[in-house]
Design a protein around this motif. Structure first.
Motif, PDB file in Angstrom:
ATOM      1  N   GLY A 106     -11.711   1.817  11.703  1.00 30.85           N
ATOM      2  CA  GLY A 106     -12.014   1.216  10.405  1.00 30.85           C
ATOM      3  C   GLY A 106     -12.539   2.234   9.412  1.00 30.85           C
ATOM      4  N   PHE A 107     -12.627   3.498   9.888  1.00 24.67           N
ATOM      5  CA  PHE A 107     -13.047   4.593   8.992  1.00 24.67           C
ATOM      6  C   PHE A 107     -11.892   5.586   8.857  1.00 24.67           C
ATOM      7  CE2 PHE A 107     -17.473   5.583   7.572  1.00 24.67           C
ATOM      8  CZ  PHE A 107     -17.977   4.300   7.693  1.00 24.67           C
ATOM      9  N   ARG A 150     -13.081   7.436  18.200  1.00 25.10           N
ATOM     10  CA  ARG A 150     -12.943   7.384  16.747  1.00 25.10           C
ATOM     11  C   ARG A 150     -13.768   6.231  16.212  1.00 25.10           C
ATOM     12  NH1 ARG A 150      -7.661   9.703  13.789  1.00 25.10           N
ATOM     13  NH2 ARG A 150      -8.111  11.831  14.480  1.00 25.10           N
ATOM     14  N   LEU A 151     -14.256   6.402  15.002  1.00 20.48           N
ATOM     15  CA  LEU A 151     -14.939   5.313  14.314  1.00 20.48           C
ATOM     16  C   LEU A 151     -13.853   4.449  13.659  1.00 20.48           C
ATOM     17  CD1 LEU A 151     -17.336   3.849  13.287  1.00 20.48           C
ATOM     18  CD2 LEU A 151     -17.833   5.715  11.709  1.00 20.48           C
ATOM     19  N   HIS A 205       0.833  -1.207   0.000  1.00 21.87           N
ATOM     20  CA  HIS A 205       0.000   0.000   0.000  1.00 21.87           C
ATOM     21  C   HIS A 205       0.863   1.251   0.000  1.00 21.87           C
ATOM     22  CE1 HIS A 205      -3.865   2.176   0.956  1.00 21.87           C
ATOM     23  NE2 HIS A 205      -4.173   1.329   0.007  1.00 21.87           N
ATOM     24  N   ASP A 218      -9.816  -2.002   7.007  1.00 27.82           N
ATOM     25  CA  ASP A 218      -9.983  -2.697   8.300  1.00 27.82           C
ATOM     26  C   ASP A 218     -11.426  -2.782   8.760  1.00 27.82           C
ATOM     27  OD1 ASP A 218      -6.990  -1.115   8.873  1.00 27.82           O
ATOM     28  OD2 ASP A 218      -7.212  -3.283   9.056  1.00 27.82           O
ATOM     29  N   ASN A 261     -12.377   1.861   5.552  1.00 28.11           N
ATOM     30  CA  ASN A 261     -11.092   1.461   4.982  1.00 28.11           C
ATOM     31  C   ASN A 261     -10.961  -0.052   5.055  1.00 28.11           C
ATOM     32  OD1 ASN A 261     -10.019   0.701   7.587  1.00 28.11           O
ATOM     33  ND2 ASN A 261      -9.832   2.883   8.013  1.00 28.11           N
ATOM     34  N   ARG A 285       1.102  -8.336   4.227  1.00 28.64           N
ATOM     35  CA  ARG A 285       1.910  -7.162   3.866  1.00 28.64           C
ATOM     36  C   ARG A 285       3.380  -7.469   3.621  1.00 28.64           C
ATOM     37  NH1 ARG A 285       0.506  -1.917   4.221  1.00 28.64           N
ATOM     38  NH2 ARG A 285      -1.314  -2.800   3.190  1.00 28.64           N
ATOM     39  N   ARG A 308     -15.218  15.445   6.388  1.00 27.75           N
ATOM     40  CA  ARG A 308     -13.835  14.983   6.591  1.00 27.75           C
ATOM     41  C   ARG A 308     -13.453  13.849   5.645  1.00 27.75           C
ATOM     42  NH1 ARG A 308     -16.088  16.851  11.035  1.00 27.75           N
ATOM     43  NH2 ARG A 308     -14.847  18.114  12.507  1.00 27.75           N
ATOM     44  N   LEU A 321      -3.825   2.640  15.076  1.00 24.13           N
ATOM     45  CA  LEU A 321      -4.151   3.564  13.977  1.00 24.13           C
ATOM     46  C   LEU A 321      -3.782   2.971  12.625  1.00 24.13           C
ATOM     47  CD1 LEU A 321      -3.104   7.067  15.369  1.00 24.13           C
ATOM     48  CD2 LEU A 321      -5.328   5.939  15.428  1.00 24.13           C
ATOM     49  N   HIS A 322      -3.076   1.836  12.652  1.00 21.48           N
ATOM     50  CA  HIS A 322      -2.591   1.215  11.406  1.00 21.48           C
ATOM     51  C   HIS A 322      -3.131  -0.209  11.328  1.00 21.48           C
ATOM     52  CE1 HIS A 322      -0.163   0.347   8.001  1.00 21.48           C
ATOM     53  NE2 HIS A 322       1.029   0.272   8.535  1.00 21.48           N
ATOM     54  N   ARG A 360     -10.352  -1.716  -1.370  1.00 19.22           N
ATOM     55  CA  ARG A 360     -10.190  -3.023  -0.720  1.00 19.22           C
ATOM     56  C   ARG A 360     -11.410  -3.347   0.138  1.00 19.22           C
ATOM     57  NH1 ARG A 360      -4.697  -1.442   2.151  1.00 19.22           N
ATOM     58  NH2 ARG A 360      -6.046   0.347   2.564  1.00 19.22           N
ATOM     59  N   ASN A 378       2.853   3.495   3.445  1.00 15.63           N
ATOM     60  CA  ASN A 378       2.142   3.497   4.737  1.00 15.63           C
ATOM     61  C   ASN A 378       3.138   3.430   5.885  1.00 15.63           C
ATOM     62  OD1 ASN A 378       2.435   0.441   5.524  1.00 15.63           O
ATOM     63  ND2 ASN A 378       2.053   0.565   3.329  1.00 15.63           N
ATOM     64  N   HIS A 402      -8.800   7.601   6.326  1.00 17.12           N
ATOM     65  CA  HIS A 402      -7.530   7.155   5.747  1.00 17.12           C
ATOM     66  C   HIS A 402      -6.697   8.384   5.369  1.00 17.12           C
ATOM     67  CE1 HIS A 402      -4.687   4.947   3.234  1.00 17.12           C
ATOM     68  NE2 HIS A 402      -5.124   3.874   3.850  1.00 17.12           N
ATOM     69  N   ARG A 403      -5.379   8.268   5.526  1.00 18.83           N
ATOM     70  CA  ARG A 403      -4.514   9.397   5.161  1.00 18.83           C
ATOM     71  C   ARG A 403      -4.594   9.671   3.661  1.00 18.83           C
ATOM     72  NH1 ARG A 403       0.006  11.102   7.465  1.00 18.83           N
ATOM     73  NH2 ARG A 403      -1.343  11.281   9.301  1.00 18.83           N
TER      74      ARG A 403
END
Ligand code: SDX
Length: 452
Positions: free
Chosen positions: A324-325, A321-322, A253, A383, A381, A408, A376, A287-288, A336, A256, A327-328
Motif C-alpha cells: 500500500g506504499f 514490503r510495506l 490510471h 491501496d 497509494n 477500473r 525512495r 504488486l498491482h 486518491r 498501469n 508507486h511507479r
C-alpha cells in the motif's frame, strides 16, 4: 451518444514548432563511427524507430532502446488520464480527481473517461439506461460459476467469467464497428458487478441475486451482494455513496499494468471481453490491484500498533514490503489515498471504526518520517486505506481486488478503444536483446554428457 475519438493531442505552441529549425531536435554522435544523427523531439520524446538508423555496419539491425518494465518508455499517446507523480496530480480528461470524487458519480465519470466530455442530462439518462439494462448475464453463467470450488478466490472466478462473456457475445469480435464496440462497452460495465456478485455469493454459499435496474450502479451491486429474503434490498446511502466514490477513484490510471495488458492483448484484435480478462488477471497481482488485499493481510500480521516499529525495521532490512506504499509514478502522496482517508471517516460513522486503522495510521506516521521511505519517495497509494473501508463495509479481503476491477473497467475499455482508433498503433510486439547460444548442432542422446 457520441463515438469515442482517436487521441488528437491538443496542440500547444511549442509542440507545433517545426523540427527543421533545429530547436526541437536531439543530435546524437555515435563515437564508434563519429557519425552524427539528428532526431526530432516531439512531446519531449524521440521515436525509438529513429534510432534504427544508428549502425556501425550497413547490414546491422540498428540501435534499439533497452527498457525492462518500461520504466521510461511511452507506448502510446493518450488524452484520457493525466498524472503528475511529483505533484500528486490525477485528472480524468482534465478534471481533477478531487472534484469528480466530490461532485460526480461513477457512471457519469465512466462516460467522461470513455467519451471525453461530461454528459448532458439527456446523454447521461441514455448512458445510465444502456448500462443498467445490460446487467443481466446468460443463465448458463450460474452453472459456470457453480463449477468453481467452494473456496475459489473471487478474482480467479472473475477472470474466467469475464473471458466466458466472449463465448456468449460472439458479435464482440467486430471491434472496428463503432456501434459494436459501444454495445460491448455497455455489456462490460453493466455486467462486471453481476459477475463479481455471483463470485461472492458462490463463495458464501448463498443464492445468486438478480440485478435490480431501478437502483443506482453501486446500490444494485450491494443489492446483488447482500440481499437475503427481503422483497427489495435497501442499501445504506452512506455506504452506497462511499462505494460509488471508490469506483470513481479507481476508474482509470493511464498506462498501469492492467491497462497495458488490455491494450497489448487488445492490439491482437481479440474481442474486448478476452482482453478485459487479461487486464483482470494483471490486476490480481499483489504488486498491482491485489495490494489492497495484501495491505489487510499485512495489518493482520502486525496485529497491534506497538509492533509497527519492528515491522518497519524488517522492511528496511529488505525482509518484506510495506504494502500500500510506493508507486511507479507517484513520488508524492497518491491523491486518491487522500480522498479515501477522508471517506473512511464517513464510512466508519456507519460501520464503526476499523481498529486496524490505528495500525495503518501509525505505519504512515513512522514511514513518512523515516529516511528509508523518504529517500525512495514512498508514500501511501490508493491501496493503503481502501481495504480498511472495504473490510469495515463487510467485504472479505479476497473481494478487494474484485472491487478494484469493477472500478477500473471504464478505464480499460476507454484505453482499449483509444488504442484501436490510434492510426499509429499496431499489434504490440516488443524486441529483445538476445544473449543466448549462437547456432549449434543437435546432439544425439548417447552423445550427451551430464553437465557439472
Ligand atoms: C497500484 O501503475 C499504477 O498506476 C498502479 C495503480 C493503478 O491505479 O492502476 O496505481 C494501482 O497498483 C498501486 C500500487 C499497489 N502496490 C503496492 O502497494 C505494493 C507495494 N508497492 C511496491 O511493490 C512498489 O512500490 C510498486 C510495485 C508499487 C512500484 O514499484 P517500482 O516502481 O518498480 O519500484 P521498485 O520496486 O523498483 O522500488 C524502488 C525502491 C526499491 O528499493 P531499492 O532496491 O532501491 O533499495 O523502493 C523500494 C524497493 O525495494 N520499495 C519499497 C516499496 N516499494 C518500493 N520498499 C518497501 N515497501 C514498499 N512498498
Amino acid at each position: 451518444m457520441p463515438n469515442a475519438k482517436a487521441p488528437q493531442a491538443i496542440e500547444t505552441n511549442d509542440q507545433a514548432s517545426t523540427f527543421l529549425n533545429g530547436k526541437n531536435s536531439l543530435t546524437i554522435t555515435d563515437n564508434r563511427t563519429g557519425k552524427q544523427y539528428d532526431m526530432r523531439i516531439e512531446n519531449d520524446t524521440i521515436r525509438a524507430m529513429d534510432l534504427r538508423q544508428i549502425k556501425v555496419k550497413d547490414d546491422d539491425f540498428g540501435m534499439m532502446t533497452y527498457d525492462p518494465a518500461f520504466m521510461n518508455t511511452a507506448a502510446c499517446k493518450s488524452t484520457i488520464t493525466y498524472i503528475d507523480g511529483d505533484k500528486g496530480i490525477l485528472r480524468y480528461r482534465g478534471y481533477p480527481i478531487e472534484q469528480l470524487a466530490e461532485k460526480s458519480n461513477f457512471l457519469e465519470t465512466a462516460y467522461l473517461i470513455i467519451y471525453g466530455e461530461l454528459p448532458t442530462k439527456t446523454e447521461n439518462e441514455e448512458w445510465v439506461y444502456n448500462i443498467m439494462t445490460h446487467t443481466l448475464v446468460h443463465e448458463n453463467m450460474k452453472k459456470f460459476v457453480d463449477g468453481f470450488h467452494y473456496d475459489a478466490h473471487p478474482m480467479g472466478m472473475l477472470i474466467c467469467s469475464v473471458a466466458a462473456l466472449s463465448t456468449f457475445y460472439t458479435d464482440a469480435k467486430n471491434i472496428m464497428d463503432p456501434s459494436c464496440r459501444k454495445l460491448q462497452i455497455f455489456r462490460l460495465i453493466g455486467k462486471m458487478p453481476t459477475l463479481a456478485a455471483f463470485a461472492y455469493r458462490h463463495s458464501v454459499g448463498r443464492p445468486y441475486v438478480y440485478p435490480d435496474n431501478d437502483m443506482s450502479y453501486a446500490g444494485n451491486f450491494l443489492n446483488m451482494l447482500l440481499k437475503t429474503t427481503e422483497l427489495k434490498y435497501k442499501p445504506n446511502p452512506v455506504l452506497e455513496r462511499a462505494l460509488d466514490v471508490l469506483f470513481i477513484l479507481h476508474a482509470d490510471h493511464e498506462q498501469n499494468c492492467s491497462t497495458s495488458a488490455m491494450r497489448n492483448v487488445g492490439s491482437s484484435h481479440v474481442d474486448p471481453f478476452s482482453a478485459a480478462a487479461a487486464a483482470t488477471a494483471a490486476l490480481y497481482g499483489p504488486l498491482h490491484g491485489g495490494a489492497n488485499e495484501a495491505v489487510l493481510n499485512m495489518l493482520d500480521e502486525i496485529r497491534h500498533k506497538n509492533n509497527v516499529p519492528a515491522f518497519i525495521k524488517e522492511v528496511k532490512e529488505g525482509r518484506g514490503r510495506l504494502m500500500g506504499f510506493g508507486h511507479r509514478v507517484y513520488k508524492n502522496y497518491d491523491p486518491r489515498a487522500k480522498v479515501i482517508k477522508h471517506l473512511a471517516d464517513e464510512v466508519f460513522e456507519v460501520t464503526g471504526r476499523n481498529p486496524k486503522l490505528d495500525i495503518a495510521l501509525e505505519l504512515e506516521r513512522i514511514a513518512l518520517e523515516d529516511e528509508y521511505f523518504i529517500k525512495r519517495k514512498l508514500y501511501p497509494n490508493v491501496d493503503f486505506y481502501s481495504g480498511l473501508i472495504y473490510q469495515a463495509m463487510g467485504f472479505p479481503v479476497e473481494m478487494f481486488p474484485v472491487l478494484f476491477a469493477i472500478g477500473r473497467t471504464p478505464g480499460w475499455v476507454a484505453q482499449w478503444e483509444e488504442m484501436l482508433l490510434d492510426t499509429e498503433q499496431k499489434i504490440a510486439r516488443p524486441r529483445q536483446i538476445y544473449l543466448g547460444h549462437d547456432t549449434r548442432d543437435y546432439t544425439m542422446m548417447g552423445k550427451r554428457t551430464q553437465k557439472a
